[in-house]
Design a protein around this motif. Structure first.
Motif, short mmCIF file in Angstrom:
data_model
loop_
_atom_site.label_atom_id
_atom_site.label_comp_id
_atom_site.label_asym_id
_atom_site.label_seq_id
_atom_site.Cartn_x
_atom_site.Cartn_y
_atom_site.Cartn_z
N TYR A 1 7.04 46.70 30.84
CA TYR A 1 5.81 47.13 30.19
C TYR A 1 5.53 48.61 30.45
O TYR A 1 5.07 49.32 29.59
CB TYR A 1 4.66 46.27 30.71
CG TYR A 1 3.31 46.64 30.17
CD1 TYR A 1 2.99 46.39 28.84
CD2 TYR A 1 2.35 47.21 30.99
CE1 TYR A 1 1.75 46.72 28.35
CE2 TYR A 1 1.11 47.54 30.50
CZ TYR A 1 0.80 47.29 29.18
OH TYR A 1 -0.42 47.63 28.69
N GLU A 2 5.87 49.04 31.65
CA GLU A 2 5.57 50.43 32.00
C GLU A 2 6.36 51.39 31.12
O GLU A 2 5.83 52.40 30.64
CB GLU A 2 5.89 50.67 33.48
CG GLU A 2 5.37 52.00 33.96
CD GLU A 2 5.57 52.19 35.45
OE1 GLU A 2 6.44 51.51 36.02
OE2 GLU A 2 4.87 53.04 36.02
N LYS A 3 7.63 51.06 30.90
CA LYS A 3 8.46 51.91 30.04
C LYS A 3 7.92 51.91 28.61
O LYS A 3 7.87 52.95 27.95
CB LYS A 3 9.90 51.37 30.07
CG LYS A 3 10.89 52.21 29.31
CD LYS A 3 11.26 53.45 30.08
CE LYS A 3 12.30 54.27 29.31
NZ LYS A 3 12.60 55.52 30.00
N THR B 1 5.01 54.20 28.46
CA THR B 1 5.43 55.60 28.53
C THR B 1 5.90 56.09 27.18
O THR B 1 5.52 57.17 26.72
CB THR B 1 6.58 55.76 29.55
OG1 THR B 1 6.24 55.04 30.72
CG2 THR B 1 6.81 57.20 29.90
N ARG C 1 -1.45 46.40 38.61
CA ARG C 1 -1.17 47.81 38.83
C ARG C 1 -1.01 48.40 37.44
O ARG C 1 0.01 48.23 36.79
CB ARG C 1 0.09 47.98 39.67
CG ARG C 1 -0.14 47.62 41.14
CD ARG C 1 1.12 47.20 41.77
NE ARG C 1 1.68 46.07 41.05
CZ ARG C 1 2.90 45.60 41.24
NH1 ARG C 1 3.69 46.15 42.10
NH2 ARG C 1 3.33 44.56 40.55
N PRO D 1 -0.42 50.76 34.42
CA PRO D 1 0.42 51.94 34.21
C PRO D 1 -0.40 53.15 33.78
O PRO D 1 -1.54 53.03 33.34
CB PRO D 1 1.39 51.51 33.11
CG PRO D 1 0.70 50.42 32.41
CD PRO D 1 -0.17 49.74 33.41
N GLN D 2 0.22 54.31 33.90
CA GLN D 2 -0.48 55.54 33.55
C GLN D 2 -0.03 56.03 32.19
O GLN D 2 1.11 55.84 31.79
CB GLN D 2 -0.16 56.62 34.59
CG GLN D 2 -0.69 56.27 35.95
CD GLN D 2 -0.39 57.35 36.95
OE1 GLN D 2 0.49 58.16 36.73
NE2 GLN D 2 -1.13 57.35 38.04
N ASP E 1 0.05 44.36 34.14
CA ASP E 1 0.73 44.91 35.30
C ASP E 1 1.98 45.65 34.85
O ASP E 1 2.63 45.27 33.90
CB ASP E 1 1.11 43.77 36.24
CG ASP E 1 1.64 44.29 37.55
OD1 ASP E 1 0.81 44.61 38.41
OD2 ASP E 1 2.86 44.38 37.71
N ARG E 2 2.30 46.73 35.56
CA ARG E 2 3.41 47.56 35.09
C ARG E 2 4.75 46.85 35.21
O ARG E 2 5.73 47.27 34.59
CB ARG E 2 3.44 48.89 35.85
CG ARG E 2 3.55 48.75 37.35
CD ARG E 2 3.63 50.10 37.99
NE ARG E 2 2.39 50.86 37.76
CZ ARG E 2 2.15 52.03 38.32
NH1 ARG E 2 3.04 52.58 39.09
NH2 ARG E 2 1.02 52.65 38.11
N GLU E 3 4.83 45.82 36.01
CA GLU E 3 6.12 45.15 36.15
C GLU E 3 6.29 43.98 35.18
O GLU E 3 7.34 43.33 35.19
CB GLU E 3 6.31 44.66 37.59
CG GLU E 3 6.86 45.76 38.45
CD GLU E 3 7.00 45.36 39.89
OE1 GLU E 3 6.99 44.14 40.16
OE2 GLU E 3 7.10 46.26 40.72
N THR F 1 -5.00 51.66 30.34
CA THR F 1 -4.17 52.48 31.20
C THR F 1 -5.05 53.42 31.99
O THR F 1 -6.19 53.64 31.63
CB THR F 1 -3.19 53.34 30.38
OG1 THR F 1 -3.90 53.94 29.32
CG2 THR F 1 -2.07 52.51 29.82
#
Lengths: 189, 155
Positions: free
Chosen positions: A123-125, A128, B46, B48-49, B120-122, B147
């Motif tokens: 999800y983070e990618k 981004t 957590r 993400p930004q 969550d970022r993961e 975010t």
């Protein structure tokens, strides 16, 4: 009758301020200010089962493809790309091509950025990359309006003349980022 | 000489009795503007930004969906789960949840409902897209990926 002149009776309230400060700091520390900020997205409406899907006539050059696989590796227009920072410039070149380069879009209205992920993509990618794609469009708007990208994002606070120009601009250069349904190749959950 | 002495007899103290009032006003301001967290989070968060953030105009239209790894792994497993209100649900329950949330709004505002996804970022995109498919089914089309602003602002 030499009476001493008395001052007004006062309660010493100095420590009261300290107590109030303590309370204030306690609240500042314990409460989290709700952060309702994020990346907005509008989902496409659910297709009507009674109607056949609309036929899409699409020119390949008007599609800017971004793929993310389950290893968080990115493929942009068929080329692997490691650096996310380069994406913005590529999108800007693609959208503002106006038919010059035969590989890039015909006009900003036809240009569509297609973003496809895998079910196993992190999800983070995703955030981004999506952030970069949106950022590219905001930078285009900012350059046209002659203001900073921050101002474009908070355009509601701006003066009405800028707002009107921005609305026009959004028709000329619509932000068309299509998020395709993730593929299942990489497994994931 | 005595003429001058009389003047100095005035009190040197600055009246500070208004200070607590001012601080209390500040305190009440903070108490009113901040919201205490209503839901107990059962999943890790957590966030993400990102940089390109937009604000929500109307907070009353927002409902939250939390996705992340459960905090109590022994009870709920280690796979990311969806939480709404105080319970963990399966993706199939989203439609019902959205309808519940829509019932709280007035007729005119129902289509304006915004689902804020706190993921969550993961977490993986699979579960996120499952939720999105359900949101489409429920006709809640405005989504916000919550975010936090990037710590190092690039100029």
């Amino acid at each position: 009758m030499a009476r001493k002149k008395r001052g007004a009776a006062e309660v010493n309230a100095g420590s009261m301020a300290d107590i109030a400060f303590l309370l204030l700091i306690f609240f500042l520390v314990t409460t989290t200010i709700a952060s309702d900020k994020g990346l907005a997205l509008r989902l496409p409406p659910k297709p009507d089962p009674n109607e056949p899907p609309p036929e899409v006539k699409f020119n390949e050059r008007n599609l800017f493809k971004v793929l993310l696989n389950s290893q968080d590796l990115m493929l942009v227009e068929g080329e692997p790309m490691d650096d996310v920072g380069m994406l913005k410039e590529k999108v800007k070149d693609f959208v503002l091509n106006y038919g010059n380069n035969p590989d890039l879009s015909e006009s900003p209205t036809d240009a569509v950025v297609s973003f496809k992920t895998d079910r196993g993509t992190g999800y983070e990618k995703f955030i981004t990359v999506y952030d970069e794609l949106k950022g590219a469009y905001y930078e285009i708007y900012a350059a046209e309006l002659g203001i900073t990208p921050e101002l474009v994002r908070n355009i509601n606070d701006a003066e009405p003349s800028v707002q009107a120009r921005y609305d026009e601009l959004r028709k000329e250069i619509p932000m068309q980022i299509s998020i395709a349904e993730p593929s299942k190749a990489g497994g994931g959950n | 000489m005595s003429k001058f002495k009389k003047k100095t007899s005035a009190s040197q103290d600055i009246p500070t009795s208004a200070l607590p009032d001012i601080i209390f006003m500040l305190l009440f301001f903070f108490m009113v503007t901040t919201v205490l967290r209503e839901t107990d989070l059962l999943v890790l968060q957590r966030i993400p930004q990102a940089e390109q953030l937009s604000k929500i105009e109307k907070k009353s239209l927002v409902s939250y969906i939390y996705i992340g790894k459960p905090k109590e792994i022994e009870r709920y497993g280690s796979e990311p789960k969806i939480q709404v209100n105080d319970v963990l649900i399966e993706p199939e329950g989203i439609v019902q949840f959205v309808n519940q949330e829509k019932d709280k709004l007035s007729e005119a505002e129902r289509d304006q409902i915004t689902m804020a996804m706190k993921v969550d970022r993961e977490a993986k995109m699979g579960i996120v897209s499952d939720v999105q498919q359900e949101l489409r089914n429920a006709n809640a089309l405005k989504v916000l990926y919550t975010t936090t602003p990037e710590a190092n602002v690039q100029l």
